[in-house]
Design a protein around this motif. Sequence first.
Motif, PDB file in Angstrom:
ATOM      1  N   ILE A  36       0.841  -1.196   0.000  1.00 57.41           N
ATOM      2  CA  ILE A  36       0.000   0.000   0.000  1.00 57.41           C
ATOM      3  C   ILE A  36       0.880   1.251   0.000  1.00 57.41           C
ATOM      4  O   ILE A  36       0.601   2.222  -0.720  1.00 57.41           O
ATOM      5  CB  ILE A  36      -0.948   0.006   1.211  1.00 57.41           C
ATOM      6  N   ALA A  37       1.941   1.241   0.798  1.00 60.29           N
ATOM      7  CA  ALA A  37       2.854   2.388   0.845  1.00 60.29           C
ATOM      8  C   ALA A  37       3.481   2.626  -0.519  1.00 60.29           C
ATOM      9  O   ALA A  37       3.634   3.781  -0.962  1.00 60.29           O
ATOM     10  CB  ALA A  37       3.927   2.158   1.910  1.00 60.29           C
ATOM     11  N   SER A  38       3.849   1.548  -1.198  1.00 55.94           N
ATOM     12  CA  SER A  38       4.430   1.670  -2.538  1.00 55.94           C
ATOM     13  C   SER A  38       3.430   2.278  -3.514  1.00 55.94           C
ATOM     14  O   SER A  38       3.784   3.153  -4.313  1.00 55.94           O
ATOM     15  CB  SER A  38       4.870   0.286  -3.033  1.00 55.94           C
ATOM     16  N   LEU A  39       2.177   1.836  -3.423  1.00 47.92           N
ATOM     17  CA  LEU A  39       1.151   2.368  -4.326  1.00 47.92           C
ATOM     18  C   LEU A  39       0.887   3.846  -4.013  1.00 47.92           C
ATOM     19  O   LEU A  39       0.729   4.654  -4.944  1.00 47.92           O
ATOM     20  CB  LEU A  39      -0.134   1.550  -4.180  1.00 47.92           C
ATOM     21  N   GLU A  40       0.837   4.198  -2.733  1.00 48.54           N
ATOM     22  CA  GLU A  40       0.616   5.594  -2.360  1.00 48.54           C
ATOM     23  C   GLU A  40       1.747   6.478  -2.864  1.00 48.54           C
ATOM     24  O   GLU A  40       1.519   7.625  -3.298  1.00 48.54           O
ATOM     25  CB  GLU A  40       0.475   5.705  -0.841  1.00 48.54           C
ATOM     26  N   GLY A  44       1.092   9.355  -5.513  1.00 51.04           N
ATOM     27  CA  GLY A  44       1.313  10.649  -4.878  1.00 51.04           C
ATOM     28  C   GLY A  44       0.199  11.099  -3.963  1.00 51.04           C
ATOM     29  O   GLY A  44      -0.061  12.307  -3.827  1.00 51.04           O
ATOM     30  N   ALA A  45      -0.492  10.143  -3.351  1.00 55.92           N
ATOM     31  CA  ALA A  45      -1.599  10.504  -2.457  1.00 55.92           C
ATOM     32  C   ALA A  45      -1.825   9.392  -1.439  1.00 55.92           C
ATOM     33  O   ALA A  45      -1.562   8.215  -1.707  1.00 55.92           O
ATOM     34  CB  ALA A  45      -2.883  10.735  -3.257  1.00 55.92           C
ATOM     35  N   THR A  58      -9.637   7.253   1.682  1.00 53.76           N
ATOM     36  CA  THR A  58      -9.616   8.705   1.519  1.00 53.76           C
ATOM     37  C   THR A  58     -10.341   9.057   0.224  1.00 53.76           C
ATOM     38  O   THR A  58     -10.779   8.180  -0.529  1.00 53.76           O
ATOM     39  CB  THR A  58      -8.173   9.210   1.443  1.00 53.76           C
ATOM     40  N   GLU A  59     -10.446  10.335  -0.064  1.00 51.02           N
ATOM     41  CA  GLU A  59     -11.070  10.757  -1.331  1.00 51.02           C
ATOM     42  C   GLU A  59     -10.287  10.200  -2.513  1.00 51.02           C
ATOM     43  O   GLU A  59     -10.874   9.738  -3.500  1.00 51.02           O
ATOM     44  CB  GLU A  59     -11.131  12.279  -1.398  1.00 51.02           C
ATOM     45  N   ALA A  60      -8.959  10.213  -2.412  1.00 54.04           N
ATOM     46  CA  ALA A  60      -8.126   9.657  -3.475  1.00 54.04           C
ATOM     47  C   ALA A  60      -8.354   8.149  -3.604  1.00 54.04           C
ATOM     48  O   ALA A  60      -8.404   7.604  -4.714  1.00 54.04           O
ATOM     49  CB  ALA A  60      -6.652   9.945  -3.203  1.00 54.04           C
ATOM     50  N   GLY A  61      -8.501   7.474  -2.470  1.00 51.34           N
ATOM     51  CA  GLY A  61      -8.756   6.032  -2.491  1.00 51.34           C
ATOM     52  C   GLY A  61     -10.079   5.706  -3.150  1.00 51.34           C
ATOM     53  O   GLY A  61     -10.177   4.755  -3.940  1.00 51.34           O
TER      54      GLY A  61
END
Length: 301
Positions: A36-40, A44-45, A58-61
């Motif tokens: 998940i950290a890699s994807l974020e 960039g969010a 989140t909204e980005a998710g």
Amino acid sequence: MDTQSLQAFLAVADHGSFSLAGEQLHLTQPAVSKRIASLEEQVGARLFDRINRRVSLTEAGRLLLPRARQILVMVDDSRRALSNLSGDVAGSLTMGTSHHIGLHRLPPLLKRYTRAHPGVRLDMRFLDSEQAYQEVLDGELEIAVVTLAPVPDPQLMVVPVWVDRLRFVCAPDHPLAQDATPPLTALSAHDAVLPGPQTFTRGIVIDTFARDGLQVQVALSTNYLETLKMMVSIGLGWSVLPESLIDASLHVLDIEHRPIERPLGYLVHKSRTLSNAARSMLALLDSERTALGRGDISPTD
């Protein structure tokens, strides 16, 4: 974006939990967190909020979620299309079905299928019909064999194979059993035990009564027909059950009303590339449909 990170993202979003996502993916929780950290980092969010052990998008998710599903479906479709070129019937077939159909309709077909195609690895998932519909729409299932919806989604090809005739039943010592041919209005005065409120079968029953201006008093609900049968047999209320489930523990009510029927069949997503394994299963279901004389009923496509 790599597919493994997207799979981890969908698993966390679906379960609302990193640990449960890890169980589904056979990964440790730290491994899921790393993906998940890699994807974020790639997008960039931040994709998840983690507050008091609660995980939410989140909204980005929320923006990424449907696109992630589409990407993974396209990747799977591409793999299937390339695999199909060989003509081999092998690999994995992810198929959903209801408990009733899985117990009473599919066993002879599955026996023929596995003997004809030993190279196929069947991933059978037992689900409520309504959930199976959604998983075909989401790309989680290649095929679902279920109770068909009265109004199918236009994204799906829906093909009837069998028809379940539903009979009104009660316990042999239930007050309704004393009337040789009770009217539908008599059932409205007694408690019913039916499938859950969101099920297609319950909708069929409620609509049947509503057309005659009647209401149904539902005392208990469960989506397992065998459990409904038990509830009826001990006198908890009347119900409607497929003829295949009726035995001496139940009294069939000869209601003065047209028969209630529910169609059973298969559905696939129109936009999905089916594997050779799936095509072979559909061919078997179509042969069953033809053998039962259902060929005059057109698929919904």
